[in-house]
Design an enzyme around this catalytic site. Structure first.
Site, PDB file in Angstrom:
ATOM      1  N   ARG A  15       0.842  -1.195   0.000  1.00  0.00           N
ATOM      2  CA  ARG A  15       0.000   0.000   0.000  1.00  0.00           C
ATOM      3  C   ARG A  15       0.888   1.261   0.000  1.00  0.00           C
ATOM      4  O   ARG A  15       2.090   1.179   0.196  1.00  0.00           O
ATOM      5  CB  ARG A  15      -0.913   0.014   1.237  1.00  0.00           C
ATOM      6  CG  ARG A  15      -2.001  -1.023   1.191  1.00  0.00           C
ATOM      7  CD  ARG A  15      -2.766  -1.094   2.507  1.00  0.00           C
ATOM      8  NE  ARG A  15      -1.936  -1.604   3.581  1.00  0.00           N
ATOM      9  CZ  ARG A  15      -2.329  -1.700   4.849  1.00  0.00           C
ATOM     10  NH1 ARG A  15      -3.535  -1.309   5.202  1.00  0.00           N
ATOM     11  NH2 ARG A  15      -1.518  -2.183   5.773  1.00  0.00           N
ATOM     12  N   LYS A  75       2.220   2.197   7.075  1.00  0.00           N
ATOM     13  CA  LYS A  75       2.664   1.387   8.220  1.00  0.00           C
ATOM     14  C   LYS A  75       3.558   2.197   9.149  1.00  0.00           C
ATOM     15  O   LYS A  75       4.171   3.183   8.750  1.00  0.00           O
ATOM     16  CB  LYS A  75       3.446   0.152   7.732  1.00  0.00           C
ATOM     17  CG  LYS A  75       2.618  -0.843   6.963  1.00  0.00           C
ATOM     18  CD  LYS A  75       1.436  -1.341   7.745  1.00  0.00           C
ATOM     19  CE  LYS A  75       1.803  -2.389   8.767  1.00  0.00           C
ATOM     20  NZ  LYS A  75       0.599  -2.935   9.441  1.00  0.00           N
ATOM     21  N   TYR A  94      -0.444   4.672  10.447  1.00  0.00           N
ATOM     22  CA  TYR A  94      -0.738   3.724  11.521  1.00  0.00           C
ATOM     23  C   TYR A  94       0.519   3.617  12.374  1.00  0.00           C
ATOM     24  O   TYR A  94       1.626   3.468  11.844  1.00  0.00           O
ATOM     25  CB  TYR A  94      -1.051   2.326  10.953  1.00  0.00           C
ATOM     26  CG  TYR A  94      -2.410   2.191  10.313  1.00  0.00           C
ATOM     27  CD1 TYR A  94      -3.575   2.384  11.055  1.00  0.00           C
ATOM     28  CD2 TYR A  94      -2.545   1.837   8.973  1.00  0.00           C
ATOM     29  CE1 TYR A  94      -4.823   2.257  10.471  1.00  0.00           C
ATOM     30  CE2 TYR A  94      -3.799   1.703   8.384  1.00  0.00           C
ATOM     31  CZ  TYR A  94      -4.936   1.918   9.140  1.00  0.00           C
ATOM     32  OH  TYR A  94      -6.164   1.786   8.567  1.00  0.00           O
ATOM     33  N   HIS A  96       0.323   1.963  15.996  1.00  0.00           N
ATOM     34  CA  HIS A  96       0.167   0.792  16.887  1.00  0.00           C
ATOM     35  C   HIS A  96       1.299   0.742  17.917  1.00  0.00           C
ATOM     36  O   HIS A  96       2.064  -0.215  17.994  1.00  0.00           O
ATOM     37  CB  HIS A  96       0.131  -0.510  16.058  1.00  0.00           C
ATOM     38  CG  HIS A  96      -1.049  -0.581  15.146  1.00  0.00           C
ATOM     39  ND1 HIS A  96      -2.338  -0.700  15.611  1.00  0.00           N
ATOM     40  CD2 HIS A  96      -1.143  -0.525  13.801  1.00  0.00           C
ATOM     41  CE1 HIS A  96      -3.171  -0.714  14.590  1.00  0.00           C
ATOM     42  NE2 HIS A  96      -2.487  -0.606  13.482  1.00  0.00           N
ATOM     43  N   GLU A 118      -4.947   4.927  13.940  1.00  0.00           N
ATOM     44  CA  GLU A 118      -5.858   4.042  14.676  1.00  0.00           C
ATOM     45  C   GLU A 118      -6.481   4.668  15.910  1.00  0.00           C
ATOM     46  O   GLU A 118      -7.412   4.096  16.473  1.00  0.00           O
ATOM     47  CB  GLU A 118      -5.137   2.733  15.060  1.00  0.00           C
ATOM     48  CG  GLU A 118      -4.064   2.854  16.134  1.00  0.00           C
ATOM     49  CD  GLU A 118      -2.691   3.244  15.572  1.00  0.00           C
ATOM     50  OE1 GLU A 118      -2.603   3.569  14.376  1.00  0.00           O
ATOM     51  OE2 GLU A 118      -1.713   3.233  16.347  1.00  0.00           O
ATOM     52  N   ASP A 270      -5.932 -10.430  14.724  1.00  0.00           N
ATOM     53  CA  ASP A 270      -5.004  -9.368  15.142  1.00  0.00           C
ATOM     54  C   ASP A 270      -5.214  -8.965  16.598  1.00  0.00           C
ATOM     55  O   ASP A 270      -4.387  -8.272  17.173  1.00  0.00           O
ATOM     56  CB  ASP A 270      -5.096  -8.155  14.204  1.00  0.00           C
ATOM     57  CG  ASP A 270      -6.466  -7.523  14.196  1.00  0.00           C
ATOM     58  OD1 ASP A 270      -7.442  -8.179  14.613  1.00  0.00           O
ATOM     59  OD2 ASP A 270      -6.569  -6.355  13.778  1.00  0.00           O
TER      60      ASP A 270
END
Ligand code: NAD
Length: 378
Positions: A15, A75, A94, A96, A118, A270
């Protein structure tokens, strides 16, 4: 503002953070966009498309990171990208961070403003930048399930929609949120017999209204889940308890009653998965059997359809990227509390409570910081 679009370098990530349409929108708003050479290749966007949209193609990731004030990615940065991050740089991607001590430390030490897709919220408290990937994974769950139900793929040799004179496959979807609803749309469309299970009765009422008589709904309990999956050909795990590991709603012992060659697609993998026998798999080795039931538990399902996923993601992220670029960081977060909720790190402080508590770090509310107080009068 100078906006940077680096190529994703995480393994098997195809992506990209902006489509050519996104570059055009930023350019039209008066910003400069630096695009790393071949950044969009994995999603089918050649450099010439970005050029035509007004982007400037640069040779290396360094060229992007050194100059750009706002980096738009997909990412979380990985080790080779850490040294490229600069103090005061806006990183929109993102992140995380809760389980990622190394990246959190880097963002704090380098005083990067880390805005995590997120944790951005909308006016209803939803997570608008997670929704598109759940939509993709939900729809994919049925496509993947139908494929693995074929005999050659290891399943019990059943056509999802049946044919006249032969019953359709039984699909049981556990969790009726974004993933579950999108899975149901495709399963109903393919003519399967669909049962949806949720523990939220209001949600079951909404699903009943949406799908009318095309699905059955069940209130979630161990008894009803056991009963439903005992006759299932395809089981989709789509449960989420926000901030917690997924509850194990299908146990190993229940699987003994599931038909041999039935397929489980545990999308909730996940968060640990809602099937006891789940463990995360990859696109290169996606399946395994337990008790004769084929399990598909790929943790990044949207990665298999990067072009669709890039469009879906950037449809949702671009308005925020434009807001950040047009207004600047301080005015943008002052104007949008949901965007402000996305700020996980700022000027060396951890500004997101759940990340701080997951890592035993000091939590500093954004509003308590002098820089923010001065820039955004109460
Ligand atoms: N594997 C992947 O590639 C991938 C991609 C996107 C999303 N996901 C994951 O899929 C999961 C679902 O995401 P979502 O966006 O649909 O979440 P969501 O919040 O929209 O829906 C979750 C649903 O689960 C229901 N639920 C909670 N506890 C339950 C229980 N005990 N019994 C039955 N239902 C219960 C909730 O009521 C809710 O309707 C998440 O873990 C998400 O991270 C995985």
């Amino acid at each position: 503002m100078i906006v940077g679009l680096p190529k994703e370098i995480k393994d098997n990530e195809y992506r990209v953070g902006l489509t050519p349409a996104g570059v055009r929108a930023l350019k039209d708003a008066g910003h400069e966009v630096l695009v790393e050479k071949s950044a969009g290749e994995g999603s089918g966007f050649e450099d010439s498309l970005y050029q035509r949209a007004g982007g400037r193609i640069v040779d290396s990731a360094e060229d992007v990171w050194t100059t750009a004030e706002l980096i738009v990615k997909v990412k979380e940065p990985i080790a080779p990208e850490y040294p490229r991050m600069r103090e005061g740089q806006l990183l929109f991607t993102y992140l995380h961070l809760a389980p990622d001590r190394g990246l959190t430390k880097q963002l704090l030490e380098r005083k990067v403003t880390g805005i995590a897709y997120e944790t951005i919220t909308d006016h209803r408290g939803g997570l608008p930048l997670l929704t598109p990937m759940s939509e993709v994974a939900g729809r994919m769950a049925i496509q993947v399930g139908a494929h693995y139900l074929e005999k050659m793929s290891g399943g019990r040799g059943i056509l999802l929609g049946g044919v006249p004179g032969v019953p359709a496959a039984r699909v049981v979807i556990i969790g009726g949120g974004v993933v579950g609803t999108n899975a149901a749309k495709i399963a109903v469309g393919m003519g399967a017999h669909v049962t949806m299970i949720d523990n939220n009765l209001e949600r079951l009422r909404e699903l009943d209204d949406i799908f009318l008589s095309k699905i059955s709904t069940l209130a979630s309990s161990a008894y009803m889940i056991h009963d439903a999956i005992s006759q299932a050909d395809l089981i989709v795990g789509a449960v989420l308890v926000p901030g917690a590991a997924a509850p194990k709603l299908v146990t190993r012992s229940m699987l003994k009653d599931v038909p041999n060659g039935a397929v489980i697609v545990d999308v909730a993998v996940d968060q640990g998965g809602c099937i006891e026998t789940t463990h995360p798999t990859t696109h290169s080795n996606p399946t395994f059997y337990v008790e004769g039931v084929l399990h598909y538990c790929v943790a990044n399902m949207p990665g298999a359809v990067p072009r669709t996923s890039t469009f879906a993601l950037t449809n949702a992220t671009l308005p925020y990227a434009l807001k950040l670029a047009n207004k600047g960081f301080f005015a943008a977060i002052a104007a949008d509390a949901g965007l402000k909720a996305g700020v996980n790190t700022f000027a060396g402080h951890c500004t997101y409570e759940a990340v701080a508590s997951a890592q035993g770090l000091e939590y500093t509310p954004l509003d308590a910081l002098v820089e923010i107080k001065n820039a955004i009068p109460a």
